[in-house]
Design an enzyme around this catalytic site. Structure first.
Site, short mmCIF file in Angstrom:
data_model
loop_
_atom_site.label_atom_id
_atom_site.label_comp_id
_atom_site.label_asym_id
_atom_site.label_seq_id
_atom_site.Cartn_x
_atom_site.Cartn_y
_atom_site.Cartn_z
N GLY A 78 -32.88 -67.84 -0.81
CA GLY A 78 -31.40 -68.48 -0.78
C GLY A 78 -30.35 -68.13 -2.01
O GLY A 78 -30.92 -67.13 -2.87
N HIS A 79 -29.19 -68.54 -1.97
CA HIS A 79 -28.17 -68.02 -2.98
C HIS A 79 -28.53 -68.79 -4.30
O HIS A 79 -28.97 -69.74 -4.44
CB HIS A 79 -26.75 -68.40 -2.31
N ASN A 80 -28.26 -67.78 -5.35
CA ASN A 80 -28.29 -68.14 -6.53
C ASN A 80 -29.65 -68.31 -7.22
O ASN A 80 -30.03 -68.74 -8.34
CB ASN A 80 -27.52 -69.48 -6.98
#
Length: 317
Positions: free
Chosen positions: A214-216
C-alpha cells in the site's frame, strides 16, 4: 559450454576431462553425461551414473568421473544456474515497435523491446530487467540490478479516500515509489505510490508474485515478502523481515528488524524485533500453537463440561 569454461567463470577447478561438454543443469534423477549435477549430499553419488559430471567436494569424486571441485556446491548453485539463464543474453538498442517519448533518455547500453512504451518521470538503474507487460508509472525510481517480473504494476494510485457529507472523496496521490538496488518484484505484484512522500522498497528485498504493497509503506533492506501477502498503507517493515504466504499487515504498524510473520497471519499491532508471530490476531508463535491445540480439543472439553454441569446440578438438588 565445457567444464573448463564453467570453471573459469566460477573460479573453481576441474576434475577429470576439462573439455567434457555440458548442455544443461539437471537434478540427480534426470542427469546424463551432457548435464551437470550439483551434489552436496554424498548419498546421491551412489545413484548417479559414473558418466554424469558433478559439482561437488573433491572427496565425492571416484575414478573416471568428470566435474568441478567445490567445497560448498549448494552456495555455488545459483551462480551455475545464472550461466545457463536466458536472462544473461545481452541485447542492445530500441525495437522498431517501441514507443519512446522524445523527452526520455535511453542509455546506449540499454535494450527496449517490442511494443514497449517509455514515457517520462521514471528512472531505471543500470543492469535492471523489466519483463513484458510490467508497468512503471510516473515518479518511480528503480535502482541497479533489479528484476521486475511480468504483470507487476509500480506507482499506481494508493487506496486513499475520505468520507464526507457529500460522499466518498478520493485523496490525490502525488508521491512516488523508490526501489533500491538488487530488488526483485514478482509477477502481478502491485506497489502503490505515496500520498505525498514515496513508498520505499529497500535494497536487496525480494517480493514474490501477487503481493500488494500500500501507499506510504516503508520496507527495509533484505526483506522477503512471500506470495499473496498484503501490507496496508503507512506501515513500516524494518530490515531482514520475513513475511510468509498470505500474511497480512494492517495500516500504521511497525514490524521490527528480523521478525518473522508466519503464513496466513493477520498483524494488527506492532511486532518487536526478532519476534516470530502467527495466527489472527498475531501473537507469539508458540502461544498461537498452544491455542490451536486447545481449539482442537474444544468439542471434547465441551462434552466434559456438560457432564460436570449435570453432576453439579444433581448434587445441588
Amino acid at each position: 559450454m565445457d567444464l573448463a569454461f564453467i570453471a573459469e567463470k566460477l573460479h573453481i577447478n576441474t576434475k577429470g576431462n576439462s573439455s567434457h561438454e555440458i548442455k544443461k543443469i539437471s537434478p540427480p534423477e534426470e542427469a546424463d553425461e551432457k548435464s551437470l549435477c550439483v551434489v552436496w549430499d554424498k548419498k546421491i553419488i551412489d545413484a548417479l551414473d559414473v558418466n554424469v559430471p558433478i559439482v561437488a567436494p573433491e572427496e565425492f569424486f571416484v575414478s573416471g568421473r568428470d566435474g568441478l571441485i567445490c567445497d560448498n556446491p549448494r552456495a555455488m548453485l545459483p551462480k551455475i544456474l545464472a550461466l545457463f539463464s536466458h536472462s544473461t543474453q545481452k541485447l542492445l538498442g530500441i525495437h522498431p515497435s517501441a514507443v519512446v517519448s522524445p523527452n526520455a533518455e535511453i542509455s546506449p547500453g540499454a535494450y527496449v523491446g517490442a511494443f514497449v512504451f517509455v514515457g517520462e518521470g521514471c528512472r531505471v538503474g543500470e543492469g535492471t530487467t523489466i519483463e513484458p507487460n510490467a508497468v512503471l508509472l510516473a515518479n518511480v525510481k528503480v535502482g541497479r540490478n533489479c528484476i521486475i517480473h511480468s504483470g507487476a504494476v509500480i506507482g499506481c494510485d494508493g487506496f486513499g479516500f475520505e468520507r464526507t457529507p457529500e460522499g466518498i472523496v478520493k485523496i490525490p496521490q502525488v508521491g512516488g515509489v523508490t526501489v533500491g538496488d538488487d530488488v526483485e518484484i514478482g509477477a502481478c505484484t502491485t506497489i502503490d505510490r505515496g500520498t505525498m512522500s514515496d513508498t520505499e522498497i529497500g535494497a536487496g528485498t525480494k517480493i514474490d508474485n501477487h503481493v500488494q504493497v500500500g501507499h506510504n509503506v516503508k520496507i527495509g533492506r533484505n526483506c522477503i515478502i512471500c506470495s499473496m501477502s498484503g501490507i496496508a498503507g503507512s506501515s513500516i517493515i524494518e530490515d531482514n523481515v520475513t513475511m510468509s504466504v498470505q500474511a497480512g499487515i494492517t495500516d500504521h504498524v511497525r514490524i521490527g528488524k528480523g521478525a518473522i510473520i508466519a503464513g496466513r497471519t493477520g498483524v494488527t499491532n506492532d511486532v518487536p524485533a526478532g519476534a516470530v508471530v502467527s495466527g489472527f490476531p498475531a501473537r507469539p508463535h508458540n502461544e498461537a500453537k498452544r491455542a490451536l491445540v486447545l481449539a482442537a480439543d474444544l468439542p471434547t472439553l465441551f462434552k466434559r463440561m456438560r457432564i460436570l454441569e449435570k453432576k453439579l446440578d444433581g448434587l445441588q438438588q
